[in-house]
Scaffold this active site. Structure first.
Site, short mmCIF file in Angstrom:
data_model
loop_
_atom_site.label_atom_id
_atom_site.label_comp_id
_atom_site.label_asym_id
_atom_site.label_seq_id
_atom_site.Cartn_x
_atom_site.Cartn_y
_atom_site.Cartn_z
N LYS A 80 -60.60 -17.90 13.82
CA LYS A 80 -61.89 -18.35 13.12
C LYS A 80 -62.57 -16.95 12.88
O LYS A 80 -63.23 -16.64 14.35
CB LYS A 80 -63.23 -19.72 13.55
CG LYS A 80 -64.82 -19.86 12.89
CD LYS A 80 -65.17 -20.88 12.84
CE LYS A 80 -65.79 -21.71 12.86
NZ LYS A 80 -67.05 -22.81 13.40
N SER A 158 -68.08 -26.00 10.71
CA SER A 158 -68.25 -24.74 9.26
C SER A 158 -66.55 -24.10 9.53
O SER A 158 -67.01 -22.98 9.08
CB SER A 158 -68.90 -24.13 10.85
OG SER A 158 -68.73 -24.20 11.85
N SER A 182 -67.20 -29.28 13.38
CA SER A 182 -66.38 -28.40 12.81
C SER A 182 -64.79 -28.06 12.94
O SER A 182 -64.58 -27.11 12.55
CB SER A 182 -67.58 -26.86 13.13
OG SER A 182 -68.32 -26.98 13.07
#
Length: 456
Positions: A80, A158, A182
């Site tokens: 990420k 997210s 997330s």
């Protein structure tokens, strides 16, 4: 075979690599080519081709010489864009950080997994500054949910790109962060496994924060076993210490308040069907209210949320300057709500949190908790992009179930348990009190096949 490497579990791919059926360089080249050719170019925000091939060559040489670092040697992983990668700016899904100074070194967990032989493939897309559960990003595009048919559906956030990268079969595992859901939300929406560790289980050096009192890490992958292996390596262990337990010994609580409010019928059906399968396997269930859930919602309504307060403290100078105009308007709007949270409000939240964590831990004892990861399946993207009020409402509902676990410092694993509306995946969230990760993962290992049923 080469076009399926990214679609394999770590266990499957590791067996091929360790037995020299395939070479890490071959695997890495195929994964890079699949990413390059994939129709959705918003999943990755950067691809580290040179680094990946360099690491794959080193892995190949180790294996040739009989010096394998273990089961993860040669396995590709995506990161990420919230974790530092040496020599690259950590953008956190934002244009305003695109010109930031390159990271001087890898984040601590990136280093840990590199030491286990894993291959860093690239950075995955995300909600800007990790501040949304939907995964929409106006700067770098929004990855489409690979499980969707027809009009694009959101991937969840997210860690949107992380979830989509694994679900699309581009990589076997991607690292996410979880402050309010997330990891578990994109896992549920995309029909994969997502493990959120107890906060503090791994070092957070080199991870761009959202709210330090809530931030945690965890992998998105294809199986609980894969998550167990990644967890061990992130903690510097060469051999996992978690083994599957006995489903018939599991004692599980199903909350009767909050988590089913407004849930879609298909989500409830898939969840309850999985519960029935677990009952038939011998697990015991107690349905009861967890009063803390209602108190948490009331606390947030009165004083605001921890994540908003801490996000505003982090970004207050940015919001007061010209950079605010370059940010996602919805992120700006939500973050600015933190300005209204006073210090007495913040202290009240923190003090109540400490009390509630203790109360719920005592209430549960050794029992685990299960409920749907999200009360609905992944919704269509276009309406959420067009309507800010709808965005806010759906974002709140999407985060509701998972954020309870963050507030209470739980660890959790989302496992696919079936499908709901439009054939979209449903997640079954298994949670445990703080620092009971081994208990959680052991239970998840033993229960995963039963929870999944016929859903693959």
């Amino acid at each position: 075979m080469s076009d399926t490497f990214g679609a394999m579990s770590i266990a499957q791919l590791s067996a091929l690599i360790q037995n020299r059926v395939v070479d890490p360089v071959e695997v890495t080249e195929a994964v890079l080519e699949a990413i390059r050719k994939h129709p959705d170019q918003s999943i990755f925000t950067a691809v580290f081709a040179d680094r990946a091939l360099r690491e794959a060559t080193a892995s190949s040489e180790r294996l040739r010489q009989g010096r394998s670092l273990g089961i993860l040697d040669g396995i590709p992983i995506a990161w990420k864009d919230l974790l530092d990668i040496e020599g690259r700016a950590t953008r956190a899904g934002s244009k305003v950080l695109a010109g930031a100074a390159p990271a001087e070194k890898d984040a601590a967990v990136v280093t840990a997994l590199q030491r286990s032989g894993m291959i860093a493939i690239g950075s995955t897309n995300m909600s800007e500054f990790a501040f949304s559960g939907l995964g929409i990003n106006p700067h770098y595009g929004t990855p489409s949910n690979p499980a969707g048919k027809g009009a694009p559906r959101i991937p969840g956030g997210s860690s949107s790109g992380a979830g989509a990268a694994v679900a699309a079969g581009l990589v076997p595992v991607a690292m996410g962060t979880d402050t309010g859901g997330s990891v578990r939300i994109p896992a549920a929406f995309n029909g994969i496994v997502g493990y959120k560790a107890t906060r503090g289980r791994y070092p957070m050096d080199g991870v761009f924060p959202l709210a330090r009192s809530l931030d945690s890490l965890g992998p998105l992958c294809r199986s609980v076993q894969d998550a167990v292996w990644i967890d061990a390596a992130m903690r510097g262990l060469s051999i996992p210490q978690v083994a599957a337990g006995d489903v018939s010994t599991l004692e599980i609580v199903i909350p009767t308040n909050v988590v089913f409010d407004g849930a879609e019928a298909g989500v409830i059906d898939a969840f309850e069907t999985a519960v029935e399968r677990l009952k038939q396997a011998g697990a015991s269930f107690t349905r009861m209210a967890i009063p803390a859930f209602d108190e948490i919602l009331a606390l947030m309504a009165k004083h605001g949320t921890l994540v908003t307060a801490e996000a505003f403290a982090l970004h207050r100078e940015r919001l007061a300057g010209p950079e605010a105009a370059e940010m996602d308007r919805r992120v700006v709007m939500r973050t600015r709500l933190g300005e209204k949270i006073s210090m007495p409000d913040y202290v009240a939240i923190v003090e109540a949190r400490d009390r509630l964590v203790q109360e719920v831990t005592s209430l549960l004892g050794h029992r685990l908790v299960v409920f749907p990861s999200v009360a609905h399946v992944a919704p269509l993207l276009a309406p959420l992009e067009a309507d800010d009020d709808l965005f806010v409402a759906v974002n709140g509902k999407t985060l509701r179930n998972t954020m309870l676990g963050n507030f209470l410092d739980w660890c959790g694993v989302s496992i696919p348990c079936g499908t709901g509306e439009a054939g979209m995946p449903v997640g079954f969230l298994l949670s445990a009190p703080p620092r009971h990760d081994e208990t959680l993962l052991s239970a998840a290992l033993s229960a995963e096949a039963i929870i999944r049923g016929d859903f693959v």
